[in-house]
Design a protein around this motif. Structure first.
Motif, PDB file in Angstrom:
ATOM      1  N   CYS A   1       0.813  -1.226   0.000  1.00  0.00           N
ATOM      2  CA  CYS A   1       0.000   0.000   0.000  1.00  0.00           C
ATOM      3  C   CYS A   1       0.840   1.267   0.000  1.00  0.00           C
ATOM      4  O   CYS A   1       0.402   2.310  -0.488  1.00  0.00           O
ATOM      5  CB  CYS A   1      -0.928  -0.005   1.219  1.00  0.00           C
ATOM      6  N   ARG A   2       2.060   1.189   0.560  1.00  0.00           N
ATOM      7  CA  ARG A   2       2.898   2.382   0.644  1.00  0.00           C
ATOM      8  C   ARG A   2       3.326   2.897  -0.716  1.00  0.00           C
ATOM      9  O   ARG A   2       3.735   4.047  -0.854  1.00  0.00           O
ATOM     10  CB  ARG A   2       4.141   2.080   1.477  1.00  0.00           C
ATOM     11  N   ALA A   3       3.259   2.036  -1.727  1.00  0.00           N
ATOM     12  CA  ALA A   3       3.743   2.427  -3.051  1.00  0.00           C
ATOM     13  C   ALA A   3       2.743   3.269  -3.828  1.00  0.00           C
ATOM     14  O   ALA A   3       3.055   3.712  -4.940  1.00  0.00           O
ATOM     15  CB  ALA A   3       4.101   1.169  -3.849  1.00  0.00           C
ATOM     16  N   PHE A   4       1.552   3.496  -3.252  1.00  0.00           N
ATOM     17  CA  PHE A   4       0.503   4.192  -3.987  1.00  0.00           C
ATOM     18  C   PHE A   4       0.041   5.411  -3.197  1.00  0.00           C
ATOM     19  O   PHE A   4      -0.138   5.360  -1.989  1.00  0.00           O
ATOM     20  CB  PHE A   4      -0.671   3.246  -4.256  1.00  0.00           C
ATOM     21  N   GLY A   5      -0.168   6.504  -3.912  1.00  0.00           N
ATOM     22  CA  GLY A   5      -0.509   7.760  -3.252  1.00  0.00           C
ATOM     23  C   GLY A   5      -1.982   8.007  -3.093  1.00  0.00           C
ATOM     24  O   GLY A   5      -2.383   9.020  -2.542  1.00  0.00           O
ATOM     25  N   SER A   6      -2.824   7.095  -3.589  1.00  0.00           N
ATOM     26  CA  SER A   6      -4.270   7.293  -3.485  1.00  0.00           C
ATOM     27  C   SER A   6      -4.960   5.948  -3.607  1.00  0.00           C
ATOM     28  O   SER A   6      -4.374   4.963  -4.079  1.00  0.00           O
ATOM     29  CB  SER A   6      -4.773   8.228  -4.590  1.00  0.00           C
ATOM     30  N   THR A   7      -6.219   5.921  -3.187  1.00  0.00           N
ATOM     31  CA  THR A   7      -6.988   4.691  -3.339  1.00  0.00           C
ATOM     32  C   THR A   7      -7.240   4.386  -4.807  1.00  0.00           C
ATOM     33  O   THR A   7      -7.355   3.219  -5.199  1.00  0.00           O
ATOM     34  CB  THR A   7      -8.337   4.814  -2.606  1.00  0.00           C
ATOM     35  N   ALA A   8      -7.322   5.416  -5.639  1.00  0.00           N
ATOM     36  CA  ALA A   8      -7.529   5.200  -7.075  1.00  0.00           C
ATOM     37  C   ALA A   8      -6.337   4.457  -7.684  1.00  0.00           C
ATOM     38  O   ALA A   8      -6.508   3.543  -8.494  1.00  0.00           O
ATOM     39  CB  ALA A   8      -7.749   6.542  -7.781  1.00  0.00           C
ATOM     40  N   ALA A   9      -5.125   4.852  -7.254  1.00  0.00           N
ATOM     41  CA  ALA A   9      -3.930   4.178  -7.766  1.00  0.00           C
ATOM     42  C   ALA A   9      -3.858   2.734  -7.260  1.00  0.00           C
ATOM     43  O   ALA A   9      -3.457   1.820  -7.990  1.00  0.00           O
ATOM     44  CB  ALA A   9      -2.686   4.949  -7.348  1.00  0.00           C
ATOM     45  N   LEU A  10      -4.240   2.516  -6.000  1.00  0.00           N
ATOM     46  CA  LEU A  10      -4.245   1.158  -5.453  1.00  0.00           C
ATOM     47  C   LEU A  10      -5.274   0.297  -6.172  1.00  0.00           C
ATOM     48  O   LEU A  10      -5.009  -0.867  -6.503  1.00  0.00           O
ATOM     49  CB  LEU A  10      -4.546   1.213  -3.958  1.00  0.00           C
ATOM     50  N   ARG A  11      -6.445   0.842  -6.419  1.00  0.00           N
ATOM     51  CA  ARG A  11      -7.483   0.106  -7.170  1.00  0.00           C
ATOM     52  C   ARG A  11      -6.973  -0.299  -8.543  1.00  0.00           C
ATOM     53  O   ARG A  11      -7.170  -1.434  -8.998  1.00  0.00           O
ATOM     54  CB  ARG A  11      -8.728   0.994  -7.301  1.00  0.00           C
TER      55      ARG A  11
END
Length: 467
Positions: free
Chosen positions: A365-375
């Motif tokens: 999760c640390r590699a993404f700056g937003s929930t949109a990027a994680l999705r």
């Protein structure tokens, strides 16, 4: 003037003859007084000493009764993995080191044990006996120290202060003592200066602040915990985990569900993981499924016979989130996902990469700056067979091709039990090796500042999830 005169009797006139008898009487009185003074001096010295010793024994027994009758708390289940400080070479594609045989490892090579080399037994007083499984009681067989058989015995002193006094160490379950420390000011009880106080914990300081409290920690001399700087690190990786991913057939990509899966029944975690998952559930294309009590979407929380690993085997991606953020605090949740071949979306230890078999084995999760990027990343992995298989490819590699830190964790499982290792450390200390105690001081001081700051920064990561 004629002075007044009193006539003397015959006896008085012959008074000189009575002087020896008077001297004898006076000498007898002096001897008797000397005897009384001598006896009084002896009593004056020994009575207070005896009273003080009796008082100390009484107080010691009272303290032991308080320490060993504190009432039930959550039972501790320890994975006996042993020491993780191993110097290993950097892995390379040509390294063909295979997994060691960990299924039948024993604590002692039998050829080294002989009756004439038997070492005086190490006795450890378990001060919180209600917290431990059966492995922390009685004599521990087949322990070695410097190639010799070492007696290793865990005892519960309760109301026997003399049993406590002859122990090399006092052994505490940290979370239990932490609660009593705040509620009743209960402290570590030592009988002699030579005794060491040992702290064991598998819980993070996020729930038990005592472990970051210098006043609380200064009472201890050795630490057994998940923290890698502990003198005896123990982790959540188990032998059955390794056997699982080595020998269980990997369920293919096509037979797994695209929906990420969440299995959790502790709904009050400090990391607010349910809030994170609830926010991800607002994306309809993810179709997240939850099988535990928390955010359940599938029902049959108590009626199902499936284990968490069985559920993970039916999914490509699983949401693996720790109950607290702490350096080195990587629990069995991650290893359960590895066994099932389910790619974990991980939220937890800020240094998780130090404990992974391969950097690409998780979605961090640390590699993404937003929930949109994680999705977007979740959909990429679950929708592409080649990408998904690249994340589970480490399972087919030899141990020597995986990260050095992960190799250390696996090799630690070949060591003797944590009970034997502690007895061996205490035997070293008894023989004059005091470096471990100094290592505890240095290691704890290092963690208390830098690592706490790192954990705080990691916790702030949750802000981008929208709560």
């Amino acid at each position: 003037m004629i002075p007044f005169a009193v006539p003397l009797t015959g006896d008085e006139q012959g008074g000189g003859s009575q002087l020896p008898r008077l001297r004898k009487i006076s000498k007898g009185k002096l001897d008797l007084q000397a005897r009384y003074l001598t006896i009084g001096a002896i009593l004056l010295f020994f009575v207070p000493t005896f009273a003080l010793l009796t008082c100390q024994i009484f107080l010691q027994a009272s303290s032991l009764r308080q320490e060993t009758t504190l009432g039930p708390h959550v039972s501790l289940r320890v994975s006996y993995t042993g020491h993780a400080h191993l110097a290993l070479p950097n892995p390379s594609p040509e390294d063909d080191t295979d997994y060691p045989d960990i299924t039948h490892t024993k604590d002692a090579p039998q050829g080294l044990v002989s009756p004439e080399n038997t070492t005086t037994a190490i006795t450890i007083s378990v001060m919180t006996p209600q917290q431990f499984v059966s492995g922390f009681s009685g004599s521990i067989p087949e322990c070695l120290w410097r190639g010799h058989s070492l007696g290793c015995e865990y005892v519960v002193p309760r109301n026997d202060p003399f049993l406590h006094m002859r122990s090399e160490a006092v052994f505490y379950h940290g979370p239990n003592l932490c609660l009593e420390y705040h509620q009743n000011k209960t402290r570590v009880v030592k009988s002699t200066r030579k005794q060491l106080a040992v702290l064991l914990t598998m819980e993070s300081a996020a729930y038990y602040p005592c472990f970051d409290d210098p006043v609380f920690m200064q009472a201890f001399d050795l630490e057994i915990s998940y923290r890698r700087e502990a003198q005896l690190p123990i982790g959540y990786l188990r032998k059955d985990h390794i056997e699982g991913w080595r020998h269980d057939a990997l369920v293919s990509f096509e037979k797994r569900s695209d929906s990420p899966v969440y299995v959790q029944s502790n709904c009050r975690a400090q990391t607010k993981r349910d809030s994170i998952v609830r926010y991800l559930m607002t994306f309809p294309d993810l179709k997240i499924r939850s099988f535990g009590r928390c955010l359940n979407t599938e029902g049959q929380v108590n009626g199902t016979t499936e284990s968490k690993i069985d559920i993970y085997r039916r999914h490509k991606i699983c949401l693996v989130m720790e109950n607290s953020i702490a350096t080195d605090y990587v629990t069995e949740k991650l290893y359960d996902a590895f066994v099932a071949g389910c790619v974990p979306v991980y939220y937890g230890a800020p240094n998780v990469e130090d404990l992974l078999p391969d950097p690409d084995s998780i979605i961090d999760c640390r590699a993404f700056g937003s929930t949109a990027a994680l999705r977007k990343e979740i959909l990429r992995v679950s929708g592409n067979r080649a990408v998904w298989e690249s994340k589970v490819a480490w399972r087919k590699r030899r141990l020597g091709q995986l990260s050095p830190a992960f190799q250390a964790q696996v090799l630690a499982l070949t060591k003797p039990s944590v009970q034997c290792q502690l007895c061996s450390m205490l035997a070293d200390y008894r023989a004059g090796n005091t470096s471990l105690v100094q290592q505890f001081r240095d290691g704890w001081d290092y963690r208390s500042e830098e690592q706490k700051q790192l954990e705080s920064r990691q916790f702030l990561l949750s802000n981008f999830f929208g709560y």
